[in-house]
Design a protein around this motif. Structure first.
Motif, mmCIF file in Angstrom:
data_model
loop_
_atom_site.group_PDB
_atom_site.id
_atom_site.type_symbol
_atom_site.label_atom_id
_atom_site.label_comp_id
_atom_site.label_asym_id
_atom_site.label_seq_id
_atom_site.Cartn_x
_atom_site.Cartn_y
_atom_site.Cartn_z
ATOM 1 N N LEU A 128 47.027 28.174 41.533
ATOM 2 C CA LEU A 128 46.825 28.265 40.087
ATOM 3 C C LEU A 128 47.796 29.308 39.527
ATOM 4 O O LEU A 128 47.681 30.497 39.836
ATOM 5 C CB LEU A 128 45.373 28.674 39.783
ATOM 6 N N TYR A 160 32.917 38.356 54.465
ATOM 7 C CA TYR A 160 34.088 37.719 55.094
ATOM 8 C C TYR A 160 34.459 38.351 56.430
ATOM 9 O O TYR A 160 35.185 37.761 57.215
ATOM 10 C CB TYR A 160 35.290 37.705 54.140
ATOM 11 N N GLY A 195 33.570 39.718 44.701
ATOM 12 C CA GLY A 195 33.066 41.035 44.313
ATOM 13 C C GLY A 195 34.101 41.884 43.594
ATOM 14 O O GLY A 195 33.824 43.003 43.188
ATOM 15 N N GLY A 196 35.324 41.357 43.423
ATOM 16 C CA GLY A 196 36.382 42.130 42.766
ATOM 17 C C GLY A 196 36.457 41.846 41.277
ATOM 18 O O GLY A 196 35.493 41.373 40.663
ATOM 19 N N TYR A 216 55.754 38.506 46.734
ATOM 20 C CA TYR A 216 55.970 38.246 45.303
ATOM 21 C C TYR A 216 55.848 39.518 44.462
ATOM 22 O O TYR A 216 56.327 39.591 43.338
ATOM 23 C CB TYR A 216 55.056 37.127 44.761
ATOM 24 N N ILE A 246 42.053 34.849 34.406
ATOM 25 C CA ILE A 246 42.132 34.155 35.704
ATOM 26 C C ILE A 246 40.839 33.361 35.921
ATOM 27 O O ILE A 246 40.856 32.173 36.269
ATOM 28 C CB ILE A 246 42.313 35.162 36.872
ATOM 29 N N LEU A 276 40.683 34.176 45.276
ATOM 30 C CA LEU A 276 41.480 35.267 44.728
ATOM 31 C C LEU A 276 42.370 35.880 45.797
ATOM 32 O O LEU A 276 43.235 36.710 45.483
ATOM 33 C CB LEU A 276 40.550 36.365 44.161
ATOM 34 N N ILE A 277 42.174 35.458 47.049
ATOM 35 C CA ILE A 277 42.861 36.174 48.130
ATOM 36 C C ILE A 277 43.056 35.235 49.326
ATOM 37 O O ILE A 277 42.329 35.279 50.296
ATOM 38 C CB ILE A 277 42.073 37.484 48.406
ATOM 39 N N TYR A 303 53.408 42.766 33.326
ATOM 40 C CA TYR A 303 52.449 43.433 34.236
ATOM 41 C C TYR A 303 52.710 44.933 34.393
ATOM 42 O O TYR A 303 52.234 45.528 35.344
ATOM 43 C CB TYR A 303 52.505 42.824 35.655
ATOM 44 N N VAL A 310 44.599 31.870 43.651
ATOM 45 C CA VAL A 310 45.242 32.657 42.597
ATOM 46 C C VAL A 310 46.114 33.753 43.209
ATOM 47 O O VAL A 310 47.201 34.041 42.735
ATOM 48 C CB VAL A 310 44.170 33.297 41.680
ATOM 49 N N GLY A 311 45.604 34.388 44.257
ATOM 50 C CA GLY A 311 46.373 35.434 44.925
ATOM 51 C C GLY A 311 46.324 35.207 46.423
ATOM 52 O O GLY A 311 45.517 34.410 46.910
ATOM 53 N N GLY A 312 47.194 35.900 47.159
ATOM 54 C CA GLY A 312 47.208 35.751 48.612
ATOM 55 C C GLY A 312 48.610 35.879 49.153
ATOM 56 O O GLY A 312 49.461 36.500 48.528
ATOM 57 N N GLU A 331 49.240 45.674 44.574
ATOM 58 C CA GLU A 331 50.316 44.910 45.228
ATOM 59 C C GLU A 331 51.688 45.437 44.790
ATOM 60 O O GLU A 331 52.614 45.565 45.590
ATOM 61 C CB GLU A 331 50.176 43.420 44.895
ATOM 62 N N SER A 390 46.888 43.343 41.235
ATOM 63 C CA SER A 390 48.337 43.196 41.047
ATOM 64 C C SER A 390 49.015 44.577 40.963
ATOM 65 O O SER A 390 50.173 44.722 41.351
ATOM 66 C CB SER A 390 48.642 42.354 39.804
ATOM 67 N N LYS A 422 29.785 44.619 49.155
ATOM 68 C CA LYS A 422 29.679 43.980 47.836
ATOM 69 C C LYS A 422 28.659 42.838 47.774
ATOM 70 O O LYS A 422 28.599 42.122 46.778
ATOM 71 C CB LYS A 422 31.065 43.474 47.403
ATOM 72 N N GLY A 443 36.925 37.938 40.442
ATOM 73 C CA GLY A 443 35.763 37.297 41.067
ATOM 74 C C GLY A 443 34.482 37.568 40.307
ATOM 75 O O GLY A 443 33.634 36.678 40.152
#
Ligand SMILES: NC(=O)c1ccc[n+]([C@@H]2O[C@H](COP(=O)([O-])OP(=O)(O)OC[C@H]3O[C@@H](n4cnc5c(N)ncnc54)[C@H](OP(=O)(O)O)[C@@H]3O)[C@@H](O)[C@H]2O)c1
Length: 321
Positions: free
Chosen positions: A266, A198, A157-158, A53, A134, A216-217, A98, A238-240, A45, A42, A183, A161
């Motif tokens: 979420l 991925y 791996g983050g 966002y 999270i 997460l993404i 944040y 959760v994120g993306g 981002e 975050s 990872k 995660g």
């Protein structure tokens, strides 16, 4: 005090270490001397201003000049109406908006902060709040994982995660972790039974299906995620990207009606109870907050670059001298 500030969205090069006014706590707030602050996606981002966002606080330029949300430190001073924490108390948690953590001092109301366990370092404590909560709300609350269920964690791996893989294993799941090639060994070391790079394999196209997916993404279509679920399975992002999130609202109810599969977003509810729950598991060493690298405050740009360029395994933490 010293703080890492920025006034435009961009690469880590837009960040500067500056002298700024030390915040003054309001009557119901506390002033905390920051000892450690962890880096989250975050923050990345918020730095680059993407996804959309991340610009909620300011569309054209950042609304708040100091990033950093997960802090651990010592209460320096309390406002006259604050009764929860005393000066000297060691506390940790997530900043309500944040922001403001990449600094020597922060002010906070303290409602979502907790006392740091004495057995834990400030760095370990700072690694927990956002990522740990999270993972807890994803795996424990939404997943309600049963022994033997198949769980996939995308972005395993983050930060979040790495907590999620360990929690899912703790609840007895067979876990698949998805992240980049660098990872794969790390995800195995967290306990993942299967790992996917991925960049080489799309988990929504390999024919495998899962009881629960925590993402997460999320950048794919809602239908791609539904395809990777068993009938009655659930997927939570959760994120993306905002475009993907919109699809969950538009098509999620239709997918549920027609196939029984849940595809949802979420929205994490930050609260002290969940922070204490995940921390208790960390104190008992049932879950480990993995810290990949530590940087001093002046090297926040390098820390963010390390995370943003895809190298961070688990958490990255800033130690504030
Ligand atoms: N919903 C809410 O209420 C809420 C609240 C707070 C935070 N969030 C969001 O939650 C997310 C938490 O992330 P985090 O802090 O755990 O981030 P992180 O530490 O950066 O971990 C994300 C992992 O995903 C990997 N990844 C990148 N692209 C991928 C892809 N296409 N497929 C699979 N893995 C990929 C990253 O690896 P690379 O190194 O290859 O990039 C990284 O290892 C953030 O997006 C944040 O904005 C949501």
């Amino acid at each position: 005090m010293k703080a890492m500030v920025y006034d435009e969205y961009g690469s880590p090069d837009v960040l500067r270490l500056e002298e700024v006014d030390t915040p003054t706590p309001a009557d119901n707030e506390i002033l905390i001397k920051v000892h450690a602050v962890s880096v989250n996606r975050s923050d990345w981002e918020g730095l680059i201003g993407k996804p959309l966002y991340a610009r909620l606080g300011g569309l054209r330029k950042p609304g708040n000049p100091i990033l950093g949300s997960d802090i651990a430190g010592r209460v320096e001073r309390t406002g006259k109406n604050h009764s929860q924490f005393q000066p000297g108390a060691e506390v940790f948690g997530e900043m309500a908006d944040y922001h403001n953590g990449f600094a020597e001092y922060v002010r906070a109301r303290g409602t979502i902060l907790a006392l740091k366990p004495s057995s834990m370092t400030f760095e370990e404590a700072a690694a927990i709040p956002q990522a740990g909560v999270i993972a807890l709300q994803g795996i424990r609350d939404k997943g309600q994982i049963q022994q033997g269920q198949k769980v996939l964690i995308n972005g395993a791996g983050g930060g979040a995660g790495s907590f999620a893989v360990q929690l899912a294993k703790l609840y007895g799941a067979e876990v698949t972790g998805v992240d980049n090639a660098e990872k794969l060994d790390f995800m195995h070391s967290l306990g993942a039974d299967h790992v996917i790079d991925y960049t080489r394999e799309d988990f929504t196209k390999n024919g495998k299906q899962y009881d629960f997916i925590l993402d997460l993404i999320a950048y794919r279509s809602a239908f791609a995620y539904a395809r990777a679920l068993k009938p009655d399975g659930s997927y939570y992002a959760v994120g993306g990207s905002v475009a993907t999130f919109l699809q969950f609202f538009l098509f999620g109810p239709w997918i549920k009606r027609n196939s029984g599969r849940k595809v949802r977003l979420l929205a994490v509810q930050r609260n002290r109870k969940d922070l204490e729950d995940i921390t208790e598991l960390c104190v008992a060493r049932k879950v480990i907050p993995y810290i990949d690298k530590r940087y001093p405050l002046r090297e926040v740009p390098e820390a963010l670059r390390y995370l943003g360029e895809g190298h961070a395994k688990g958490k990255v933490v800033i130690t504030v001298e």
